[in-house]
Design a protein around this motif. Structure first.
Motif, mmCIF file in Angstrom:
data_model
loop_
_atom_site.group_PDB
_atom_site.id
_atom_site.type_symbol
_atom_site.label_atom_id
_atom_site.label_comp_id
_atom_site.label_asym_id
_atom_site.label_seq_id
_atom_site.Cartn_x
_atom_site.Cartn_y
_atom_site.Cartn_z
ATOM 1 N N MET A 212 0.312 -1.357 -0.277
ATOM 2 C CA MET A 212 0.329 0.063 0.032
ATOM 3 C C MET A 212 1.230 0.807 -0.192
ATOM 4 O O MET A 212 1.014 1.873 -0.919
ATOM 5 N N GLY A 213 1.879 1.132 1.375
ATOM 6 C CA GLY A 213 2.702 2.750 0.612
ATOM 7 C C GLY A 213 3.322 2.440 -0.234
ATOM 8 O O GLY A 213 3.252 3.322 -1.706
ATOM 9 N N ALA A 214 3.846 1.467 -0.970
ATOM 10 C CA ALA A 214 4.199 1.205 -2.851
ATOM 11 C C ALA A 214 3.865 2.369 -3.414
ATOM 12 O O ALA A 214 4.256 2.942 -3.962
ATOM 13 N N PHE A 215 1.893 1.873 -3.384
ATOM 14 C CA PHE A 215 1.426 2.260 -4.506
ATOM 15 C C PHE A 215 1.340 3.475 -4.182
ATOM 16 O O PHE A 215 1.448 4.305 -5.530
ATOM 17 N N SER A 216 1.482 4.183 -2.755
ATOM 18 C CA SER A 216 1.181 4.939 -2.606
ATOM 19 C C SER A 216 2.014 6.196 -3.130
ATOM 20 O O SER A 216 2.489 7.229 -3.733
ATOM 21 N N MET A 217 4.604 5.713 -3.075
ATOM 22 C CA MET A 217 4.955 6.498 -3.298
ATOM 23 C C MET A 217 5.113 6.697 -4.618
ATOM 24 O O MET A 217 5.333 7.215 -5.563
ATOM 25 N N ASP A 218 4.568 5.227 -5.032
ATOM 26 C CA ASP A 218 4.625 4.382 -6.677
ATOM 27 C C ASP A 218 6.513 4.832 -7.630
ATOM 28 O O ASP A 218 7.223 5.638 -8.545
ATOM 29 N N ILE A 219 7.355 4.578 -7.166
ATOM 30 C CA ILE A 219 8.799 4.096 -7.687
ATOM 31 C C ILE A 219 8.778 2.490 -7.825
ATOM 32 O O ILE A 219 8.592 2.129 -7.339
ATOM 33 N N PRO A 220 10.086 2.388 -8.756
ATOM 34 C CA PRO A 220 9.460 0.704 -8.774
ATOM 35 C C PRO A 220 9.985 -0.123 -7.522
ATOM 36 O O PRO A 220 10.688 0.513 -6.947
ATOM 37 N N VAL A 221 9.270 -1.061 -7.561
ATOM 38 C CA VAL A 221 9.670 -1.252 -6.376
ATOM 39 C C VAL A 221 9.521 -2.943 -6.666
ATOM 40 O O VAL A 221 8.822 -3.210 -7.349
ATOM 41 N N ILE A 222 9.772 -4.132 -6.268
ATOM 42 C CA ILE A 222 9.180 -5.491 -6.481
ATOM 43 C C ILE A 222 9.177 -6.206 -4.852
ATOM 44 O O ILE A 222 9.931 -5.917 -3.997
ATOM 45 N N TYR A 223 8.400 -6.639 -4.287
ATOM 46 C CA TYR A 223 8.327 -7.379 -3.122
ATOM 47 C C TYR A 223 8.995 -9.294 -3.279
ATOM 48 O O TYR A 223 9.107 -9.657 -4.355
ATOM 49 N N MET A 224 9.314 -9.286 -2.306
ATOM 50 C CA MET A 224 10.149 -10.180 -2.213
ATOM 51 C C MET A 224 9.726 -10.712 -0.439
ATOM 52 O O MET A 224 10.122 -10.382 0.794
ATOM 53 N N PRO A 225 8.833 -12.282 -0.898
ATOM 54 C CA PRO A 225 8.449 -12.848 -0.055
ATOM 55 C C PRO A 225 9.262 -13.556 1.428
ATOM 56 O O PRO A 225 10.759 -14.244 0.617
ATOM 57 N N CYS A 226 8.729 -13.736 2.488
ATOM 58 C CA CYS A 226 10.299 -14.617 3.581
ATOM 59 C C CYS A 226 10.005 -15.605 3.050
ATOM 60 O O CYS A 226 11.192 -16.982 2.748
ATOM 61 N N GLY A 227 8.323 -16.081 2.358
ATOM 62 C CA GLY A 227 8.181 -18.160 2.240
ATOM 63 C C GLY A 227 7.725 -18.289 3.623
ATOM 64 O O GLY A 227 7.347 -17.797 4.166
ATOM 65 N N PRO A 228 6.590 -19.758 2.947
ATOM 66 C CA PRO A 228 6.505 -20.810 4.127
ATOM 67 C C PRO A 228 7.132 -21.241 4.910
ATOM 68 O O PRO A 228 8.082 -21.472 3.990
ATOM 69 N N MET A 229 6.882 -22.023 5.809
ATOM 70 C CA MET A 229 7.711 -22.535 6.605
ATOM 71 C C MET A 229 7.749 -24.091 6.530
ATOM 72 O O MET A 229 6.519 -24.290 6.253
ATOM 73 N N MET A 230 8.453 -24.455 7.343
ATOM 74 C CA MET A 230 8.562 -26.500 6.681
ATOM 75 C C MET A 230 6.671 -27.560 7.758
ATOM 76 O O MET A 230 6.949 -26.497 8.636
ATOM 77 N N LYS A 231 6.529 -28.132 6.992
ATOM 78 C CA LYS A 231 5.369 -28.261 7.230
ATOM 79 C C LYS A 231 5.746 -28.657 8.802
ATOM 80 O O LYS A 231 6.319 -29.826 8.979
ATOM 81 N N GLY A 232 4.764 -28.691 9.729
ATOM 82 C CA GLY A 232 4.094 -29.156 11.297
ATOM 83 C C GLY A 232 4.655 -30.735 11.185
ATOM 84 O O GLY A 232 3.603 -31.169 10.915
#
Ligand code: FES
Length: 574
Positions: free
Chosen positions: A134-154
């Protein structure tokens, strides 16, 4: 697409000019050990890192940031790591949702205030994805989102454990007397085995997949488990891509459109994604001036089948989804449903990104011909109890309760509910409709994930495991049950939920998208005339700002002053 010159970089205004302030900026860069050759005339890329010991989902993001940094340097950019609010879902109270808008404000202002030409945003735990975007959309400069990834199954004694879902399940068994304290402690040992976000198709898995569908994530990154080495390799690729995207000025407004959001809604339905996705997608779209009425979710839900066999609506976890081909394979399967020509951060279209991506396990990722159910997992309800809408994840509800009429039992607050829920004298039957009010954006505040109200002990002991439950708050994406949520307008601002009395008959009819209070209009008008709002609780600070400016759930629960409007001017550099 034309390439920028070094003098056209945003960072040039800080570093490149022959004036007093640039002297200050360059001399302090030297304090870091950076010479002009490191950064002047090169894309300066922020690595906005929501790492914190407050957030176990993000515990590995320092390593991820190092990989992004490596990629930025390889491509001739200059990395600048900046910490931002973590808002970990487990510890943040009253709810991380209360701080989503704060993270969005921080992200926008950090991007604006600093000499950044672009940024890689590191997040993944529930609210970090919408907050950062949301913040990046409002500022509108180039961004890439890098997700942390899911954890292993329990794992517990050879049984697979899923984040959230199995907590609720085994807690009910413990309350029913079917699970010992020792067994409960063993489950605590085995349910979170390493870094990464919740590994069911909860809010985190949903939102990272939708960020990728919007075209803002390197292809496939949202499905890669946090501990898989592919995570670090794709983080470096994100750094390299980010430098190129700055030269080409590939910013969110050139990538994300209404059609991208239609794709995101369709993928949410195919995933059986979290109900929270609705409120976050509405808020994110609002930052770009795109309106997403709730009816759009319902229209898409009715024509998109449930394809991902993932908990809580299905059987598997994110690790299995990744090994089955992950989001890229799912997007390819949905080729006939999605707009495949929308742009993405790679410079290729969504369709080009996933061309040839195969499904390796056809039970995990289904085809439309072999769908888990013919329509999407979520429905939008309307009726005199929710004139501005409500949401139900019927894919994770007991089918028989999706058409149900029963008497109301109302709790006015979460503490009141918690105090009473295990009272064996509670006037309740399996037909009862449990109601929690004063739990919405203003009432709670921040509409916490209280919507999967506990099954009263009296019914648990009778073997009951689901009930119709209504509230103006949210529920965890890992939750399940016949829970109608996000009722708008909320009770704290005088929505009809505030007028319900114990014993009133309430009808839930998911097939016909209806939530109706069987009380006459005359009687409701009488109750409304007698209703009084609670006196204000907050007289200073963020909470005061929040309750005075938060919008209702159907509007995304964003702050009214942060929604799309004329651009905020760039800061002067004197
Ligand atoms: Fe972080 Fe669930 S607690 S995603």
């Amino acid at each position: 697409m034309t390439r920028k010159t070094p003098e056209e970089l945003r960072s040039w205004r800080w570093y490149g000019r022959d004036e007093l302030r640039s002297f200050g900026h360059r001399s302090r860069a030297k304090q870091h050990g950076w010479g002009a050759e490191d950064y002047v005339g090169k894309p300066v890329i922020g690595i906005l890192n929501s790492w914190s010991e407050q957030n176990s989902c993000h515990m590995h993001l320092k390593l991820t940031a190092d990989a992004v940094r490596r990629g930025i340097l390889q491509a001739g950019g200059h990395p600048m790591e900046i910490p931002v609010l973590s808002a970990g879902e487990m510890l943040t109270k009253p709810t991380a949702m209360f701080h989503r808008n704060l993270l969005a404000m921080e992200t926008e202002e950090v991007l604006r205030a600093n000499p950044l030409d672009g940024a890689v945003l590191l997040g993944g735990c529930d609210k970090s994805t919408p907050g950062l975007l949301m913040g990046a959309f409002s500022m509108d400069i180039p961004v890439i989102y890098m997700p942390c990834g899911p954890m292993m199954k329990g794992n517990w004694r050879g049984t697979t454990l899923g984040s959230g879902s199995d907590v609720w399940k085994y807690w009910d068994e413990k309350r029913a007397g079917n699970l010992s304290w020792e067994e409960w402690c063993e489950i605590e040992d085995g349910i979170a085995r390493g870094p990464g976000h919740c590994m069911t198709m909860g809010t985190a898995s949903t939102l990272t997949a939708l960020a990728e569908t919007l075209g803002l994530v390197m292809p496939g990154a949202s499905s890669i488990p946090a501990v898989d080495s592919a995570h670090l390799r794709i983080a470096a690729a994100a750094g390299r891509q980010m430098v190129e995207n700055v030269w080409l000025d590939r910013k969110p407004s050139t990538i994300v459109s209404e059609r991208s959001f239609e794709n995101a809604i369709a993928v949410d339905m195919a995933l059986g994604g979290s109900t929270n996705a609705i409120v976050h997608l509405v808020a994110m779209a609002g930052r770009l001036g795109i309106k997403l009425p709730l009816e759009k979710f319902d229209e898409i839900s009715l024509r998109v089948p449930l394809l991902a066999n993932l908990r809580p609506a299905g059987k598997y976890l994110m690790e299995e989804f990744f090994l089955a081909g992950g989001i890229k394979a799912l997007l390819n399967v949905m080729r006939g449903i999605l707009h495949m020509d929308v742009p993405t951060v790679t410079g290729l279209t969504l369709g080009e990104n996933v061309d040839g991506c195969e499904v390796y396990d056809k039970d995990v990722i289904r085809t439309p011909e072999n769908a888990i159910q013919p329509d999407g997992g979520t429905a939008i309800l309307r009726g005199n109890l929710c004139p501005d809408g409500a949401v139900i994840k019927h894919a994770a509800a007991t089918p028989a309760l999706c058409q149900h009429t029963g008497p109301a039992l109302v709790f006015d607050s979460y503490p009141e509910m918690k105090k009473e829920i295990d009272n064996m004298d509670l006037d309740i039957t399996p037909d009862t409709v449990l109601i929690l009010r004063n739990a919405g954006p203003v009432g709670a505040p921040g509409m916490p994930e209280w919507g999967q109200l506990p099954i009263p002990k009296k019914l648990l002991m009778q073997g009951v495991r689901d009930l119709v439950r209504l509230s103006d708050c949210r529920m965890s994406g890992t939750s399940y049950g016949a829970c109608a949520l996000h009722i708008a307008p909320e009770s704290a601002v005088g929505g009809p939920l505030a007028l319900v009395k114990n014993g009133d008959l309430i009808e839930l009819d998911v097939k016909n998208r209806r939530l109706h209070l069987h009380v006459s209009d005359e009687e409701l008008a009488k109750r409304r005339a007698e209703w009084k709002p609670a006196p204000p609780r907050y007289h200073r600070g963020y909470a005061k700002l929040f309750v005075e400016h938060v919008t209702q759930a159907n509007e995304g629960a964003d702050f009214d002053f942060l929604q799309h409007g004329p651009a905020v001017p760039e800061p002067e550099i004197f």
